[in-house]
Design a protein around this motif. Structure first.
Motif, PDB file in Angstrom:
ATOM      1  N   ALA A  19       0.677  -1.336  -0.050  1.00 54.13           N
ATOM      2  CA  ALA A  19       0.059   0.084  -0.104  1.00 54.13           C
ATOM      3  C   ALA A  19       0.698   1.336  -0.039  1.00 54.13           C
ATOM      4  O   ALA A  19       0.609   2.178  -0.687  1.00 54.13           O
ATOM      5  N   ALA A  20       1.694   1.217   0.758  1.00 51.16           N
ATOM      6  CA  ALA A  20       2.764   2.262   0.892  1.00 51.16           C
ATOM      7  C   ALA A  20       3.537   2.570  -0.399  1.00 51.16           C
ATOM      8  O   ALA A  20       3.598   3.856  -1.131  1.00 51.16           O
ATOM      9  N   ALA A  21       3.722   1.512  -1.180  1.00 48.34           N
ATOM     10  CA  ALA A  21       4.472   1.606  -2.408  1.00 48.34           C
ATOM     11  C   ALA A  21       3.487   1.941  -3.668  1.00 48.34           C
ATOM     12  O   ALA A  21       3.776   3.216  -4.454  1.00 48.34           O
ATOM     13  N   VAL A  22       2.109   1.765  -3.442  1.00 46.20           N
ATOM     14  CA  VAL A  22       1.093   2.171  -4.266  1.00 46.20           C
ATOM     15  C   VAL A  22       0.888   3.743  -4.103  1.00 46.20           C
ATOM     16  O   VAL A  22       0.833   4.638  -5.079  1.00 46.20           O
ATOM     17  N   ALA A  23       0.704   4.179  -2.850  1.00 43.62           N
ATOM     18  CA  ALA A  23       0.801   5.621  -2.457  1.00 43.62           C
ATOM     19  C   ALA A  23       1.846   6.529  -3.085  1.00 43.62           C
ATOM     20  O   ALA A  23       1.580   7.754  -3.510  1.00 43.62           O
ATOM     21  N   CYS A  25       3.781   5.906  -5.672  1.00 43.83           N
ATOM     22  CA  CYS A  25       3.702   5.892  -7.096  1.00 43.83           C
ATOM     23  C   CYS A  25       2.505   6.860  -7.326  1.00 43.83           C
ATOM     24  O   CYS A  25       2.871   7.605  -8.278  1.00 43.83           O
ATOM     25  N   ALA A  26       1.546   6.777  -6.935  1.00 45.64           N
ATOM     26  CA  ALA A  26       0.467   7.780  -7.091  1.00 45.64           C
ATOM     27  C   ALA A  26       0.873   9.168  -6.750  1.00 45.64           C
ATOM     28  O   ALA A  26       0.520  10.069  -7.783  1.00 45.64           O
ATOM     29  N   LEU A  27       1.399   9.214  -5.805  1.00 45.89           N
ATOM     30  CA  LEU A  27       2.153  10.962  -5.448  1.00 45.89           C
ATOM     31  C   LEU A  27       3.158  11.161  -6.820  1.00 45.89           C
ATOM     32  O   LEU A  27       3.197  12.452  -7.110  1.00 45.89           O
ATOM     33  N   CYS A  28       3.981  10.373  -6.956  1.00 51.29           N
ATOM     34  CA  CYS A  28       4.935  10.544  -7.977  1.00 51.29           C
ATOM     35  C   CYS A  28       4.292  10.886  -9.354  1.00 51.29           C
ATOM     36  O   CYS A  28       4.715  11.729  -9.958  1.00 51.29           O
ATOM     37  N   CYS A  29       3.416   9.912  -9.966  1.00 50.19           N
ATOM     38  CA  CYS A  29       2.909  10.014 -11.327  1.00 50.19           C
ATOM     39  C   CYS A  29       1.686  10.585 -11.376  1.00 50.19           C
ATOM     40  O   CYS A  29       1.517  10.754 -12.492  1.00 50.19           O
ATOM     41  N   ALA A  30       1.173  11.265 -10.402  1.00 50.68           N
ATOM     42  CA  ALA A  30      -0.424  11.727 -10.502  1.00 50.68           C
ATOM     43  C   ALA A  30      -0.189  12.889 -11.488  1.00 50.68           C
ATOM     44  O   ALA A  30      -1.138  13.253 -12.162  1.00 50.68           O
ATOM     45  N   GLY A  31       0.725  13.881 -11.066  1.00 53.12           N
ATOM     46  CA  GLY A  31       0.894  15.077 -12.009  1.00 53.12           C
ATOM     47  C   GLY A  31       1.144  14.799 -13.477  1.00 53.12           C
ATOM     48  O   GLY A  31       0.186  15.351 -13.949  1.00 53.12           O
ATOM     49  N   PRO A  32       2.049  14.217 -13.813  1.00 55.49           N
ATOM     50  CA  PRO A  32       2.114  14.214 -15.306  1.00 55.49           C
ATOM     51  C   PRO A  32       0.934  13.193 -15.946  1.00 55.49           C
ATOM     52  O   PRO A  32       0.606  13.643 -16.813  1.00 55.49           O
ATOM     53  N   ILE A  33       0.482  12.293 -15.272  1.00 45.32           N
ATOM     54  CA  ILE A  33      -0.740  11.525 -15.776  1.00 45.32           C
ATOM     55  C   ILE A  33      -2.028  12.671 -15.780  1.00 45.32           C
ATOM     56  O   ILE A  33      -2.502  12.771 -16.912  1.00 45.32           O
ATOM     57  N   LEU A  34      -2.118  13.432 -14.879  1.00 44.90           N
ATOM     58  CA  LEU A  34      -3.320  14.380 -14.941  1.00 44.90           C
ATOM     59  C   LEU A  34      -3.031  15.413 -15.975  1.00 44.90           C
ATOM     60  O   LEU A  34      -3.768  15.849 -16.698  1.00 44.90           O
ATOM     61  N   ALA A  35      -1.840  15.836 -16.249  1.00 52.51           N
ATOM     62  CA  ALA A  35      -1.158  16.807 -17.312  1.00 52.51           C
ATOM     63  C   ALA A  35      -1.545  16.291 -18.604  1.00 52.51           C
ATOM     64  O   ALA A  35      -2.218  17.201 -19.602  1.00 52.51           O
ATOM     65  N   VAL A  36      -1.128  15.023 -18.780  1.00 57.05           N
ATOM     66  CA  VAL A  36      -1.388  14.295 -20.313  1.00 57.05           C
ATOM     67  C   VAL A  36      -2.962  14.134 -20.551  1.00 57.05           C
ATOM     68  O   VAL A  36      -3.378  14.642 -21.484  1.00 57.05           O
ATOM     69  N   LEU A  37      -3.725  13.787 -19.531  1.00 57.18           N
ATOM     70  CA  LEU A  37      -5.191  13.744 -19.696  1.00 57.18           C
ATOM     71  C   LEU A  37      -5.687  15.020 -19.933  1.00 57.18           C
ATOM     72  O   LEU A  37      -6.763  15.150 -20.743  1.00 57.18           O
ATOM     73  N   GLY A  38      -5.341  15.974 -19.168  1.00 56.24           N
ATOM     74  CA  GLY A  38      -5.759  17.532 -19.232  1.00 56.24           C
ATOM     75  C   GLY A  38      -5.442  17.986 -20.550  1.00 56.24           C
ATOM     76  O   GLY A  38      -6.549  18.536 -21.331  1.00 56.24           O
ATOM     77  N   GLY A  39      -4.274  17.545 -21.137  1.00 58.01           N
ATOM     78  CA  GLY A  39      -4.021  18.113 -22.720  1.00 58.01           C
ATOM     79  C   GLY A  39      -4.779  17.373 -23.494  1.00 58.01           C
ATOM     80  O   GLY A  39      -5.230  18.086 -24.550  1.00 58.01           O
ATOM     81  N   LEU A  40      -5.122  16.107 -23.477  1.00 60.09           N
ATOM     82  CA  LEU A  40      -5.807  15.587 -24.515  1.00 60.09           C
ATOM     83  C   LEU A  40      -7.358  16.186 -24.252  1.00 60.09           C
ATOM     84  O   LEU A  40      -7.962  16.176 -25.343  1.00 60.09           O
ATOM     85  N   GLY A  41      -7.698  16.305 -23.180  1.00 55.29           N
ATOM     86  CA  GLY A  41      -9.247  16.744 -23.047  1.00 55.29           C
ATOM     87  C   GLY A  41      -9.181  18.279 -23.774  1.00 55.29           C
ATOM     88  O   GLY A  41     -10.146  18.523 -24.279  1.00 55.29           O
ATOM     89  N   ALA A  42      -8.213  19.129 -23.712  1.00 53.55           N
ATOM     90  CA  ALA A  42      -8.258  20.339 -24.235  1.00 53.55           C
ATOM     91  C   ALA A  42      -8.370  20.311 -25.602  1.00 53.55           C
ATOM     92  O   ALA A  42      -8.862  20.841 -26.509  1.00 53.55           O
TER      93      ALA A  42
END
Length: 104
Positions: A19-23, A25-42
Motif C-alpha cells: 500500500a505504501a508503494a502504491v501511494a 507511485c500515485a504521488l509521483c505519477c499523478a501530476g504527469p498523468i493528469l497533465a497528459v489527460l488534461g492536455g488531451l481533453g483540451a
C-alpha cells in the motif's frame, strides 16, 4: 511431542508495504498523468469546436514536414567542390598529396 507453536503469518506487513508503494507511485505519477489527460481533453474540446481549422493546421504541418525533409535530403546529397584538407600531420620527408593537389 512438538512443543513449538507455529509463527503467526506476517501478511499484514506485506500488504502495508504494498500500500505504501502504491501511494508513493500515485504521488509521483499523478501530476504527469493528469497533465497528459488534461492536455488531451483540451485538444479534443477544441477539435469538437474547430474541426475545419484543425484539419487545415494538420495539413500545413504535414506539408512543412515534407518540405523540411526534402531540403535536408537535397543539402546532404550535394557534391563537394574539391578536396577537403583535414589538417592531419604528414609523414616527415614525404610531400602531402592532398595539399599538393589543392595547390595546383
Amino acid at each position: 511431542m512438538n512443543t513449538r507453536r507455529p509463527r503467526p503469518s506476517r501478511s499484514g506487513t506485506a500488504w502495508g508495504v504494498g500500500a505504501a508503494a502504491v501511494a508513493a507511485c500515485a504521488l509521483c505519477c499523478a501530476g504527469p498523468i493528469l497533465a497528459v489527460l488534461g492536455g488531451l481533453g483540451a485538444v479534443f474540446a477544441v477539435a469538437a469546436i474547430w474541426v475545419p481549422a484543425l484539419a487545415v493546421l494538420a495539413l500545413l504541418a504535414a506539408v512543412a514536414v515534407l518540405v523540411v525533409r526534402r531540403r535536408r535530403r537535397a543539402s546532404n546529397c550535394r557534391a563537394g567542390t574539391g578536396p577537403v584538407v583535414l589538417g592531419l600531420p604528414a609523414v616527415p620527408g614525404e610531400p602531402d598529396d592532398i595539399t599538393a593537389r589543392a595547390d595546383r
